[in-house]
Design a protein around this motif. Structure first.
Motif, PDB file in Angstrom:
ATOM      1  N   VAL A 218      -1.198  53.777  45.081  1.00 28.34           N
ATOM      2  CA  VAL A 218      -1.224  53.529  43.643  1.00 28.34           C
ATOM      3  C   VAL A 218      -2.640  53.734  43.103  1.00 28.34           C
ATOM      4  N   GLU A 219      -2.724  54.315  41.905  1.00 28.80           N
ATOM      5  CA  GLU A 219      -4.022  54.513  41.268  1.00 28.80           C
ATOM      6  C   GLU A 219      -4.737  53.161  41.115  1.00 28.80           C
ATOM      7  N   LYS A 220      -6.037  53.138  41.386  1.00 26.66           N
ATOM      8  CA  LYS A 220      -6.775  51.872  41.434  1.00 26.66           C
ATOM      9  C   LYS A 220      -6.834  51.143  40.102  1.00 26.66           C
ATOM     10  N   ASP A 221      -6.684  51.867  39.001  1.00 26.49           N
ATOM     11  CA  ASP A 221      -6.762  51.218  37.692  1.00 26.49           C
ATOM     12  C   ASP A 221      -5.392  50.752  37.190  1.00 26.49           C
ATOM     13  N   THR A 222      -4.385  50.808  38.068  1.00 28.46           N
ATOM     14  CA  THR A 222      -3.027  50.415  37.685  1.00 28.46           C
ATOM     15  C   THR A 222      -2.959  48.917  37.387  1.00 28.46           C
ATOM     16  N   LEU A 223      -2.307  48.579  36.286  1.00 30.19           N
ATOM     17  CA  LEU A 223      -2.190  47.180  35.872  1.00 30.19           C
ATOM     18  C   LEU A 223      -0.914  46.521  36.399  1.00 30.19           C
ATOM     19  N   LEU A 224       0.174  47.274  36.479  1.00 29.80           N
ATOM     20  CA  LEU A 224       1.451  46.734  36.977  1.00 29.80           C
ATOM     21  C   LEU A 224       1.855  47.478  38.238  1.00 29.80           C
ATOM     22  N   ASP A 225       1.254  47.098  39.350  1.00 30.03           N
ATOM     23  CA  ASP A 225       1.525  47.794  40.609  1.00 30.03           C
ATOM     24  C   ASP A 225       2.987  47.700  41.020  1.00 30.03           C
ATOM     25  N   ASP A 226       3.602  46.503  40.850  1.00 23.86           N
ATOM     26  CA  ASP A 226       4.991  46.319  41.249  1.00 23.86           C
ATOM     27  C   ASP A 226       5.923  47.237  40.462  1.00 23.86           C
TER      28      ASP A 226
END
Length: 396
Positions: A218-226
């Motif tokens: 997942v991209e590191k700046d992702t806010l909603l990983d789930d």
């Protein structure tokens, strides 16, 4: 004036459809499908018991370690098939040391902190089991949760399974707790119907699982990983299923300010996800999944909050044209909006003075939920500009 009427009914339709209409439509479709025996039920093999990994990314969670591990080791799943993996990157409060003596538990630790996404991406390289189950350190799982989740994976079309988030409710709950509890009960019903129709649209980070080979960094700046992880599994042609009896328990936000802060982050993450998962908007490619995604998620994070704001001046102008205090459809609907928002503001006023009226919890929570989308949009824009600026600096 005819244009205003068209706008009014368009805004009202989108609002009603988003919060009530989709649920009603979904319920009717499910009933029809059951009556005519249309579609296939997801078959479950209750003897299916593969080796699984319970994955916990944690940062300075020493206060929760003992309770989490006591809960984990009491779960109804063969102990020799349950691998427990903690990734504690950046923790400097002794969390890794507390975990060393627990059985079937592996701790991966780096002194450097790279955020939850960085910990997940790094930690997943160590997972060798066919199924990985993600959970938070501060949540406890229902005794049969892992078994119930794993059983659904016995069907090869299932790529992800979402558990249920349950909020501990108390008589003294603040508006955030009571409102959130009601919200998740409604969400639970929608998820059950979504799963029966085709697929759930997104998983709750407190408890969800995927087939390990389907994990994509997942991209590191992702806010909603789930949300991103689970819907990318759906993009690959698998379904996301849901079992409300596989649940994670957590307490509600301590206060409404904290709840608003959390929801702003979720809303910003939702808008970010819509951009990154924009191919899911193609109904010609994804069919039923796109219909569910747009109806259940996209509208809530985009058009509907805007419609709520615009409906107020439009309904006022229409009611003013016939006399605001005259009894008419537009004036009645305008004053109902005024009454609703006054109830929300009264709820805020009383909450800040520790006086709680449960009848005001729902309008207040609804107001916060939609306000968070608007604030989340600005947070997303700000974050995007920051990321683009950093990329530009690196490129120079």
């Amino acid at each position: 004036m005819d244009t205003l009427k068209i706008l009014f009914w368009t805004f009202l339709f989108i609002i009603v459809y988003t919060y009530v209409g989709y649920g009603i439509l979904l319920y009717v479709i499910i009933k029809i499908r059951r009556f005519f025996k249309i579609g296939k039920t997801v078959e479950v093999d209750h003897s299916y018991e593969p080796e699984v990994t319970l994955f916990i990314a944690a940062y300075n969670e020493k206060d929760y370690v003992d309770a989490k591990m006591e809960n984990t080791l009491s779960l109804d799943y063969p102990k020799d098939k349950l691998n427990i993996v903690w990734v504690t990157d950046g923790s400097d409060d002794g969390t890794p040391d507390l975990l060393k003596d627990f059985p079937n538990t592996t701790v991966h630790h780096l002194d450097e902190r790279n955020g939850k996404i960085g910990a997940m991406n790094r930690g997943m390289d160590f997972v060798k089991t066919p199924i990985v189950i993600f959970s938070d350190a501060n949540t406890n799982l229902g005794k049969e949760s892992i078994r119930r989740i794993v059983n659904l994976f016995s069907n090869p079309t299932v790529g992800c399974v979402s558990g249920e988030k349950r909020i501990i409710e108390k008589e003294s709950d603040v508006a955030s707790g009571a409102g959130e509890g009601l919200y998740w009960k409604y969400e639970s019903a929608l998820k059950k119907w979504d799963a029966e129709l085709y697929s759930v649209v997104g998983a709750a980070g407190e408890l969800f699982a995927i087939r390990t080979p389907l994990y994509r960094h997942v991209e590191k700046d992702t806010l909603l990983d789930d949300f991103i992880i689970s819907l990318r599994v759906a993009q690959d042609g698998y379904t996301i299923q849901y079992d409300p009896e596989a649940y994670a328990i957590e307490t509600a936000s301590a206060n409404v300010k904290e709840e608003l802060k959390r929801k702003v982050r979720i809303s910003a993450g939702g808008i970010q996800a819509i951009v990154r998962l924009r191919s899911l908007l193609n109904v010609f490619k994804y069919g039923t999944l796109s219909f569910q995604y747009i109806s259940h998620r996209v509208l809530r994070w985009t058009l509907t909050p805007l419609c709520l704001v615009l409906l107020i001046p439009v309904s006022f102008i229409l009611s003013y044209n016939v006399g605001v205090f005259n009894v008419g459809l537009y004036s009645v609907l305008f004053w109902l909006q005024v009454l609703f928002y006054c109830a929300a503001l009264l709820g805020w006023f009383l909450e800040n003075r520790s006086t709680r009226v449960k009848a005001l919890f729902v309008p207040y929570y609804f107001f916060i939920m939609n306000l968070s989308v608007i604030l989340g949009f600005f947070r997303y824009i700000k974050k995007s500009q920051s990321v683009n600026w950093e990329r530009a600096k690196r490129a120079v």
